[in-house]
Write a protein that holds these residues in place. Structure first.
Motif, PDB file in Angstrom:
ATOM      1  N   PHE A 440       0.806  -1.231   0.000  1.00 11.92           N
ATOM      2  CA  PHE A 440       0.000   0.000   0.000  1.00 11.92           C
ATOM      3  C   PHE A 440       0.837   1.278   0.000  1.00 11.92           C
ATOM      4  O   PHE A 440       0.504   2.227  -0.737  1.00 11.92           O
ATOM      5  CB  PHE A 440      -0.966   0.010   1.189  1.00 11.92           C
ATOM      6  CG  PHE A 440      -1.696   1.315   1.325  1.00 11.92           C
ATOM      7  CD1 PHE A 440      -2.705   1.659   0.432  1.00 11.92           C
ATOM      8  CD2 PHE A 440      -1.351   2.233   2.313  1.00 11.92           C
ATOM      9  CE1 PHE A 440      -3.361   2.878   0.524  1.00 11.92           C
ATOM     10  CE2 PHE A 440      -1.999   3.452   2.416  1.00 11.92           C
ATOM     11  CZ  PHE A 440      -3.009   3.774   1.514  1.00 11.92           C
ATOM     12  N   ARG A 443       1.581   2.346  -3.436  1.00  9.09           N
ATOM     13  CA  ARG A 443       0.383   2.772  -4.178  1.00  9.09           C
ATOM     14  C   ARG A 443      -0.075   4.146  -3.709  1.00  9.09           C
ATOM     15  O   ARG A 443      -0.558   4.965  -4.501  1.00  9.09           O
ATOM     16  CB  ARG A 443      -0.741   1.741  -4.007  1.00  9.09           C
ATOM     17  CG  ARG A 443      -0.394   0.364  -4.559  1.00  9.09           C
ATOM     18  CD  ARG A 443      -1.603  -0.543  -4.673  1.00  9.09           C
ATOM     19  NE  ARG A 443      -2.259  -0.828  -3.408  1.00  9.09           N
ATOM     20  CZ  ARG A 443      -1.923  -1.797  -2.568  1.00  9.09           C
ATOM     21  NH1 ARG A 443      -0.863  -2.567  -2.846  1.00  9.09           N
ATOM     22  NH2 ARG A 443      -2.589  -2.012  -1.448  1.00  9.09           N
ATOM     23  N   LYS A 444       0.068   4.416  -2.423  1.00  5.63           N
ATOM     24  CA  LYS A 444      -0.312   5.721  -1.883  1.00  5.63           C
ATOM     25  C   LYS A 444       0.565   6.812  -2.485  1.00  5.63           C
ATOM     26  O   LYS A 444       0.078   7.888  -2.888  1.00  5.63           O
ATOM     27  CB  LYS A 444      -0.186   5.718  -0.357  1.00  5.63           C
ATOM     28  CG  LYS A 444      -0.637   7.005   0.336  1.00  5.63           C
ATOM     29  CD  LYS A 444      -0.455   6.891   1.844  1.00  5.63           C
ATOM     30  CE  LYS A 444      -0.928   8.139   2.574  1.00  5.63           C
ATOM     31  NZ  LYS A 444      -2.396   8.241   2.625  1.00  5.63           N
ATOM     32  N   GLN A 446       2.163   6.707  -5.348  1.00  2.00           N
ATOM     33  CA  GLN A 446       1.845   6.861  -6.763  1.00  2.00           C
ATOM     34  C   GLN A 446       0.583   7.708  -6.934  1.00  2.00           C
ATOM     35  O   GLN A 446       0.522   8.580  -7.815  1.00  2.00           O
ATOM     36  CB  GLN A 446       1.653   5.499  -7.414  1.00  2.00           C
ATOM     37  CG  GLN A 446       1.387   5.585  -8.914  1.00  2.00           C
ATOM     38  CD  GLN A 446       1.205   4.212  -9.539  1.00  2.00           C
ATOM     39  OE1 GLN A 446       1.083   3.220  -8.843  1.00  2.00           O
ATOM     40  NE2 GLN A 446       1.188   4.158 -10.865  1.00  2.00           N
ATOM     41  N   ARG A 454      -4.847   8.788  -1.288  1.00  2.00           N
ATOM     42  CA  ARG A 454      -5.225   7.381  -1.152  1.00  2.00           C
ATOM     43  C   ARG A 454      -5.127   6.975   0.316  1.00  2.00           C
ATOM     44  O   ARG A 454      -4.198   7.352   1.028  1.00  2.00           O
ATOM     45  CB  ARG A 454      -4.350   6.488  -2.015  1.00  2.00           C
ATOM     46  CG  ARG A 454      -4.812   5.028  -2.010  1.00  2.00           C
ATOM     47  CD  ARG A 454      -4.085   4.172  -3.034  1.00  2.00           C
ATOM     48  NE  ARG A 454      -4.466   4.481  -4.404  1.00  2.00           N
ATOM     49  CZ  ARG A 454      -4.476   3.582  -5.383  1.00  2.00           C
ATOM     50  NH1 ARG A 454      -4.148   2.320  -5.141  1.00  2.00           N
ATOM     51  NH2 ARG A 454      -4.801   3.942  -6.615  1.00  2.00           N
ATOM     52  N   GLU A 643      -9.615   0.095   0.465  1.00  2.00           N
ATOM     53  CA  GLU A 643      -8.640   1.007  -0.119  1.00  2.00           C
ATOM     54  C   GLU A 643      -9.378   1.926  -1.082  1.00  2.00           C
ATOM     55  O   GLU A 643     -10.165   1.460  -1.917  1.00  2.00           O
ATOM     56  CB  GLU A 643      -7.545   0.245  -0.848  1.00  2.00           C
ATOM     57  CG  GLU A 643      -6.430   1.131  -1.388  1.00  2.00           C
ATOM     58  CD  GLU A 643      -5.262   0.353  -1.978  1.00  2.00           C
ATOM     59  OE1 GLU A 643      -4.528   0.930  -2.808  1.00  2.00           O
ATOM     60  OE2 GLU A 643      -5.087  -0.837  -1.610  1.00  2.00           O
ATOM     61  N   GLU A 645      -9.559   6.249  -2.933  1.00  2.00           N
ATOM     62  CA  GLU A 645      -8.940   7.534  -3.244  1.00  2.00           C
ATOM     63  C   GLU A 645      -9.938   8.654  -3.039  1.00  2.00           C
ATOM     64  O   GLU A 645     -11.139   8.482  -3.277  1.00  2.00           O
ATOM     65  CB  GLU A 645      -8.436   7.570  -4.691  1.00  2.00           C
ATOM     66  CG  GLU A 645      -7.181   6.776  -4.926  1.00  2.00           C
ATOM     67  CD  GLU A 645      -6.651   6.920  -6.344  1.00  2.00           C
ATOM     68  OE1 GLU A 645      -5.511   6.503  -6.561  1.00  2.00           O
ATOM     69  OE2 GLU A 645      -7.383   7.453  -7.210  1.00  2.00           O
TER      70      GLU A 645
END
Length: 780
Positions: A440, A443-444, A446, A454, A643, A645
């Protein structure tokens, strides 16, 4: 496991009639000479009824009668009751205000009925209702809980000074105080659990038919528990003796708890049918549903959690204000007490807990059980606390939960519940793997590079289902037992009828209950039919709510099956000249172990009814019944991770992934279980992001239509990633725990935890609408 037995993904038998428009709901029923009812409802949240002039309405075409609340009182029809007695901490009983089916003197919420028009059609009744003149004297109203308990606030009931229903406590306050005095860290949180409207697909409806010759009533109604409805209508409301009242709940289009209760419209329809000498039909519209169906949730809570230096929870104290609306509904008193506070330990080993719950009357629609009923409120509070604690203590939220998980079973909590089994680490492991929890942070980062916020949120829930045993709930104030009944009837040709006191309103009983029979006898489910929802056909049963149908209702069927099988084996052994101990049931036959001797199940059934060659002293027939009262609750549990956004420019939330790892014990039909979880998740997410039943300061509902009350649509929801871990429940022979409410219990906290993680601010209430999220992001 056979292709149709336990564990098989069998397509629902009942869906054929539903999706082809062949379902038979209350509104589909037409009786000879049937009239139609239309209720005249108060536009005021609080007012005196000074007079009702129906003279103009009675002259209109097709009008049969206009009946008032005073006539109802004159005929000695009883007030609505609350069926669970709660005692305040000072030993005084709860303060229950009188709730007549139609108000003779005072209305206390918008939508409360004061009169009813009976006419030849619904449209004629509606037109005539507009001609009825009601003289109201408006009174001051109060819709906010804290305003309602302030000195000088408008009083709803003379029986409840200060608008307080009860002040109830549970737990050891001294032990909690001691824990807090030694705490290394204390986490505090204020939480509002927003009020919801249930919005079942089918609005409530009732048809009442009085047979003067037999002095007998029949009620068709949208009920989750028709036997309890008959009991309450006869024993408390003085409608009819129990043996003179038949209650039928045909196909019912959803309930979510809101159709457990006996409502004024059912009482009035029965009473009116006798008054006018003809059947009376009422079908509610959506506005009436918003105004009068029991709402859910509506808690305001302050909670504090104590931790030691190793981040172990040492104590929890909770103070909750619960809004009851204008009256106490059938089980409303139990929802914020024994269905809420007893689950405040969650999945965690908390040595000391103390909770205080203050029930409050307001000039709003009455509040009662809604999918999860107390368990969602407890889980949301606890999981928001755990996430807040992780942020305050600067530890990973998943790790903080692991540090405090209960790992030894059975486990006695400080708030009554004794958990029998579970593996909370396994559920969390499965959820974290499914969502790639470790990946995670990348990904956060990004998402941040793309201008999006996110977040990830964890929610570990536990609930108590199959509420029992009856002796225990009786000692806590319940007015009824919570066992279940079943009857197995084998017909002479070998077809099987299962009569159950449970009731299906979307759960798939006509399939899953047949699967148990198929599994045990090896017969196709097409040979089995399920009978429910009719008090003249089925012996007394307690209905469906609280995820009890499989754990309690299906176990009652199992008990009756075992009795039937025992008799059938005796018949087969006699016919095959073998020992009963050598008889086994396989693939629809009774076989002698180790031989090729066998007799088909239909031949055993036929032998039972021809009675030409039965064992000496055996009665003919093949029919058995059973009552099952569980020894403990069941405890489904799981871990949900969301999860998502957030767009910082608009506050809009978009889902990236949502995983749910549940432990429901043994699954009878995994496909139906997954459907139940999907529905629960949709409702939990709906509460988190969209839904809120709002009143203004004067008690006027602001959200009384779908134009104002936002329901989740398909494009509001993610695709769910579901998995299951399994610890079999030791409390029932099938190992079942229940699944119907889980999604609604665990989802909301996962969503709010994820949003607050994304925006970096912890103070966010439900529903997290784009406007509310945007304002929270940009608040100073």
């Amino acid at each position: 496991m056979g292709v149709e037995g336990i564990g098989a993904r069998v397509v629902r038998k009942e869906d054929k009639r539903f999706i082809t428009g062949k379902g038979r709901y209350v509104d589909d029923i037409k009786l000879p000479g049937m009239t139609h009812a239309y209720f005249i409802r108060s536009p005021h949240a609080h007012a005196k009824v000074k007079g009702i002039d129906s003279s103009a309405a009675l002259k209109m075409p097709g009008v049969v009668a206009v009946l008032t609340g005073q006539q109802l009182v004159d005929d000695k029809v009883g007030n609505l009751i609350c069926g669970w007695a709660i005692t305040s901490k000072d030993g005084s009983p709860m303060k229950m205000g009188a709730w007549p089916a139609m108000a003779p003197e005072t209305v206390r919420f918008v939508g409360q009925a004061v009169a009813v028009v009976i006419a030849e059609s619904k449209n004629l009744a509606r037109d005539a209702a507009e001609a009825v003149v009601v003289d109201y004297e408006e009174l001051p109203a109060v819709a906010d809980m804290h305003a309602a308990i302030k000195a000088g606030a408008p009083q709803l009931h003379p029986e409840a000074p200060g608008n307080q229903v009860y002040d109830w406590v549970i737990g050891d306050e001294g032990a909690v105080d001691a824990a807090f005095s030694k705490a290394a860290n204390v986490v505090k949180l204020d939480v509002t659990n927003n009020r919801l409207a249930p919005n079942a697909m089918e609005p409530r409806a009732a048809i009442a038919d009085y047979d003067a010759a037999e002095e007998h009533f029949t009620l068709y109604t949208t009920s989750q528990n028709p036997h309890v409805a008959r009991l309450v209508l006869s024993a408390f409301y003085n409608i009819a003796p129990e043996h003179k009242l038949r209650v039928i709940a045909p196909d019912v289009g959803g309930g979510f708890g809101s159709k457990i209760f006996i409502y004024p419209e059912e009482m009035v329809a029965l009473w009116a049918s006798k008054k006018v000498g003809r059947p009376v039909k009422w079908t509610g519209d959506r506005t009436e549903a918003f105004l009068t169906d029991a709402h859910g949730r509506d808690h305001v809570t302050h909670a504090e959690m104590a931790f030691d230096a190793n981040n172990k929870i040492t104590g929890l104290k909770v103070k909750t204000y619960a809004n009851f609306g204008a009256y106490m509904s059938l089980f409303s008193s139990s929802v914020p007490t024994y269905l809420y506070a007893t689950l405040l330990s969650g999945q965690y080993n908390i040595p000391a807990i103390h909770a205080e719950v203050i029930g409050v009357y307001t000039n709003t629609t009455p509040v009662d059980a809604y999918r999860g009923a107390g368990r969602p409120e407890a889980s949301y509070l606890l999981e928001r606390l755990m996430e807040t604690a992780a942020r305050q203590l600067k530890v990973d939220p998943a790790q903080l939960r692991r540090t405090n998980f209960i790992t030894q079973f059975p486990h006695q909590t400080p708030v009554i519940m004794a958990y029998d089994t579970g593996d909370f680490n396994a559920s969390l492991d499965a959820a974290m793997k499914a969502i790639d929890y470790a990946g995670f942070p990348a990904r956060k980062a990004q998402a941040k590079s793309q201008g999006k916020l996110r977040g990830i949120g964890v929610s570990c829930y536990i609930e108590a289902c199959g509420i029992a045993p009856s002796k225990a709930v009786g000692s806590l104030g319940a007015g009824v037992g919570l066992w279940e009944s079943a009857e197995v009837r084998v017909n002479p040709v070998g077809t099987i009828e299962i009569l159950t006191g449970s009731h299906s309103h979307g759960q798939g009983h006509e399939t899953t209950f047949c699967q148990l029979v198929a599994d045990r006898l090896g017969v196709p489910i097409s040979q089995v039919s399920i009978v429910h929802g009719d008090t003249d056909k089925v012996q007394f049963g307690m209905g469906t709510y609280g995820s009890r149908s499989a754990a309690v209702g299906l176990t009652a069927i199992l008990k009756a099956m075992e009795k039937m099988e025992s008799k059938a084996k005796k018949i087969a052994a006699h016919a095959l000249e073998a020992s009963e101990a050598d008889i086994v049931i396989e693939n629809g036959e009774f076989k002698v172990t180790g031989t090729d001797k066998a007799i088909a199940f239909p031949m055993v059934a036929l032998a039972a009814y021809t009675a030409h060659n039965l064992p000496e002293g055996m009665e003919p027939g093949l029919k058995e019944s059973a009552f099952y009262d569980p020894t403990n609750f069941t405890f489904p549990a799981g871990a949900y991770i969301c999860e998502l956004e957030v767009d910082p420019g608009t506050g809009k939330t978009s889902f990236v992934n949502f995983v749910a790892a549940d432990d429901f014990g043994r699954l009878i039909n995994p496909m139906i279980v997954e459907g139940q979880v999907h529905g629960g998740l949709a409702q939990g997410i709906g509460q988190a992001l969209l839904e809120h039943a709002i009143y203004d300061a004067n008690g006027q509902p602001v959200t009384a239509s779908f134009m104002d009350y936002s329901m989740p649509r398909a494009d509001d929801l993610p695709s769910f990633n579901l998995s299951h871990t399994t610890t079999l429940c030791p409390g029932n022979p099938l190992g079942i725990k229940g699944c119907g409410e889980a999604g609604a219990i665990g989802a909301s906290a996962a969503v709010i935890n994820a949003i607050t993680d994304a925006i970096g601010k912890n103070n966010l209430e439900m529903p997290a609408t784009p406007d509310r999220v945007w304002r929270t992001i940009h608040a100073a």
